[in-house]
Design a protein around this motif. Structure first.
Motif, mmCIF file in Angstrom:
data_model
loop_
_atom_site.group_PDB
_atom_site.id
_atom_site.type_symbol
_atom_site.label_atom_id
_atom_site.label_comp_id
_atom_site.label_asym_id
_atom_site.label_seq_id
_atom_site.Cartn_x
_atom_site.Cartn_y
_atom_site.Cartn_z
ATOM 1 N N VAL A 195 -35.859 -26.132 23.333
ATOM 2 C CA VAL A 195 -34.870 -25.082 23.606
ATOM 3 C C VAL A 195 -33.487 -25.546 23.195
ATOM 4 O O VAL A 195 -32.688 -24.785 22.627
ATOM 5 C CB VAL A 195 -34.903 -24.690 25.102
ATOM 6 N N LEU A 196 -33.192 -26.812 23.457
ATOM 7 C CA LEU A 196 -31.885 -27.366 23.117
ATOM 8 C C LEU A 196 -31.605 -27.250 21.621
ATOM 9 O O LEU A 196 -30.473 -26.952 21.211
ATOM 10 C CB LEU A 196 -31.832 -28.835 23.558
ATOM 11 N N GLY A 197 -32.625 -27.456 20.800
ATOM 12 C CA GLY A 197 -32.440 -27.320 19.359
ATOM 13 C C GLY A 197 -32.025 -25.917 18.967
ATOM 14 O O GLY A 197 -31.168 -25.731 18.079
ATOM 15 N N VAL A 198 -32.607 -24.899 19.614
ATOM 16 C CA VAL A 198 -32.231 -23.505 19.334
ATOM 17 C C VAL A 198 -30.800 -23.259 19.796
ATOM 18 O O VAL A 198 -30.007 -22.596 19.096
ATOM 19 C CB VAL A 198 -33.206 -22.538 20.019
ATOM 20 N N LEU A 199 -30.449 -23.789 20.960
ATOM 21 C CA LEU A 199 -29.092 -23.618 21.492
ATOM 22 C C LEU A 199 -28.056 -24.235 20.544
ATOM 23 O O LEU A 199 -27.013 -23.616 20.265
ATOM 24 C CB LEU A 199 -28.994 -24.270 22.865
ATOM 25 N N GLY A 205 -23.693 -22.181 14.767
ATOM 26 C CA GLY A 205 -23.788 -21.252 13.656
ATOM 27 C C GLY A 205 -24.449 -21.843 12.427
ATOM 28 O O GLY A 205 -24.281 -21.329 11.312
ATOM 29 N N GLN A 206 -25.210 -22.919 12.611
ATOM 30 C CA GLN A 206 -25.893 -23.585 11.510
ATOM 31 C C GLN A 206 -27.344 -23.855 11.888
ATOM 32 O O GLN A 206 -27.683 -23.913 13.073
ATOM 33 C CB GLN A 206 -25.217 -24.931 11.190
ATOM 34 N N GLN A 207 -28.206 -24.038 10.878
ATOM 35 C CA GLN A 207 -29.533 -24.537 11.181
ATOM 36 C C GLN A 207 -29.412 -25.894 11.860
ATOM 37 O O GLN A 207 -28.486 -26.666 11.590
ATOM 38 C CB GLN A 207 -30.351 -24.700 9.895
ATOM 39 N N LEU A 208 -30.380 -26.213 12.724
ATOM 40 C CA LEU A 208 -30.320 -27.465 13.457
ATOM 41 C C LEU A 208 -30.222 -28.655 12.509
ATOM 42 O O LEU A 208 -29.409 -29.561 12.718
ATOM 43 C CB LEU A 208 -31.556 -27.603 14.364
ATOM 44 N N GLU A 209 -31.047 -28.668 11.452
ATOM 45 C CA GLU A 209 -31.005 -29.806 10.534
ATOM 46 C C GLU A 209 -29.665 -29.897 9.812
ATOM 47 O O GLU A 209 -29.138 -30.995 9.603
ATOM 48 C CB GLU A 209 -32.135 -29.748 9.513
ATOM 49 N N THR A 210 -29.091 -28.786 9.452
ATOM 50 C CA THR A 210 -27.790 -28.800 8.769
ATOM 51 C C THR A 210 -26.722 -29.397 9.671
ATOM 52 O O THR A 210 -25.917 -30.240 9.240
ATOM 53 C CB THR A 210 -27.390 -27.378 8.351
ATOM 54 N N PHE A 211 -26.714 -28.986 10.941
ATOM 55 C CA PHE A 211 -25.736 -29.531 11.886
ATOM 56 C C PHE A 211 -25.946 -31.021 12.076
ATOM 57 O O PHE A 211 -24.988 -31.814 12.041
ATOM 58 C CB PHE A 211 -25.842 -28.807 13.228
#
Length: 402
Positions: A195-199, A205-211
């Motif tokens: 869930v934290l990854g979605v948050l 405002g970015q994909q998790l991997e991009t961030f």
């Protein structure tokens, strides 16, 4: 100045680890030991069972649950930027989890619920107290487990890198379930990090991997850490195995050319989705041991790292939680990582923190001893039951010399 390791005892590390390869316990492995900044890396064995391609320092491993501490760091970056707050409800970014209902009994019907006593917070996700988590029981034992299976929701068991469900659909399905326990009531494994990854993705405002790449991987030089392995690097991936419950032999779980990690996934799982190398994870571990600092600047502040590595569980929560009975008698839980609270093993130094991966990886930092230790292999087994894991940690601490 001595680096604090005995040369003869470091040789014992390689000897015993080589024995595990020779005995067929694991095809190959990579170990890293660091004390006072001096690093010792050793690779033994092969990437595949019966293969001829040797393990190397640049071998890529599925680190599964060692993803969790990285995801927690990503969340704390947003806390420090005041885009998230630890004790505010996550409803603003995750409306699917607003107005929760909670099962009266874990084995009860899904419509036998009460209202949640309060909203789910970021702190609940980081400490695995959101009210949902893995239950290691047959899927037909409880109605909630049957529903999870029917909805095909990952996060309640081994990572499913091939799931076609994207983060929004995953959370929508999760939001149709009642909570198993009240928010903040008890520790339940795994789902909080998913869930934290979605948050993080929605708040940034970015994909998790991009961030993660912009804020963690690139600043730390973690060039091989990702949610997938690109074609040009696939030959560096180790095959993954597990111990067959019937024969006790190693059986292939995920290969190389046909690996489920050979393409970008639909769902970037913040609980268990990353691959990495020993050098990449060492860069992350060193940043944590340096209280958030790194060669290119600072990832987190010292107070954030100190908070992440402090025990967050109450005695009451420890009494009713754990992956195994008595797990929290000498351990605690910080933000997505285990904390040693009392000495019961050679390697259990109070204040030591880290976490393991279910495919055979393990990491811990020990601030008191100024050490970092990392084990990379792909033998799927509960870490505490693995002879490779047990011997590695014994060897890491028997090698100290001061």
């Amino acid at each position: 100045m001595s680096n604090g390791f005995s040369k003869s005892r470091l040789a014992r590390v390689r000897e015993v680890m080589r024995g595990h390869v020779d005995n067929g316990n694991v095809p190959g492995l990579v170990t890293l030991l660091c004390r006072h900044g001096e690093v010792h890396i050793d690779a033994v064995g092969m990437k595949t069972l019966g293969g001829s391609d040797p393990m190397g320092r640049d071998t890529i491993f599925r680190i599964t649950s060692m993803t969790k501490p990285i995801t927690a760091v990503a969340a704390m970056i947003l806390v420090e930027e005041c885009r998230l707050r630890l004790d505010e409800p996550v409803d603003k970014f995750l409306p699917e989890l607003a107005n929760r209902r909670v099962l009266r009994r874990i084995d009860g019907p899904l419509d036998d619920t009460v209202a949640a006593s309060r909203p789910i917070t970021l702190r609940d996700l980081l400490t695995f107290r959101m009210g949902l988590g893995a239950i290691f029981a047959p899927s037909n034992q409880y109605p909630i487990l049957k529903a999870i299976k029917e909805l095909q929701i990952t996060g309640f068991g081994p990572p499913d890198q091939a799931t076609p469900i994207d983060p929004d659909e995953w959370l929508r399905r999760l939001g149709t379930l009642p909570l198993m326990h009240q928010p903040g009531e008890r520790w339940m494994y795994n789902v909080g990090s998913s869930v934290l990854g979605v948050l993080i993705a929605r708040a940034s405002g970015q994909q998790l991997e991009t961030f993660m790449r912009e804020r963690i991987f690139d600043p730390l030089g973690m060039k091989d850490t990702s949610f997938s392995v690109p074609p040009a690097k696939l030959d560096r991936l180790a095959a993954s195995y597990w111990i067959s419950p019937r024969s006790g032999a190693l059986e292939l779980v995920d290969g190389i050319d046909d690996s489920k990690w050979n393409r970008p996934p639909a769902f970037h799982d913040g609980a268990a989705g990353l691959v990495s190398t020993v050098d990449d994870y060492y860069a992350f571990a060193r940043m944590m041991l340096n209280k958030g600092g790194c060669d290119s600047g600072r990832i987190l502040s010292r107070p954030s790292v100190e908070l992440m590595t402090a025990d967050q569980l109450t005695p009451q929560q420890k009494a009713v939680s754990g992956l195994t009975p008595g797990q929290f008698e000498t351990r605690g839980w910080g933000f997505a990582m285990m904390i040693v609270t009392a000495r019961d093993e050679l390697w259990a130094v109070p204040g030591r923190y880290g976490w393991d991966g279910g495919f055979g990886t393990s990491w811990a930092n020990d601030p008191r001893e100024d050490t970092i230790a990392i084990l990379m292999t792909q033998r799927g087994e509960y870490p505490a039951f693995s002879p490779v894991y047990q011997d590695f940690w014994t060897l890491a601490y028997q090698a100290l010399d001061d």
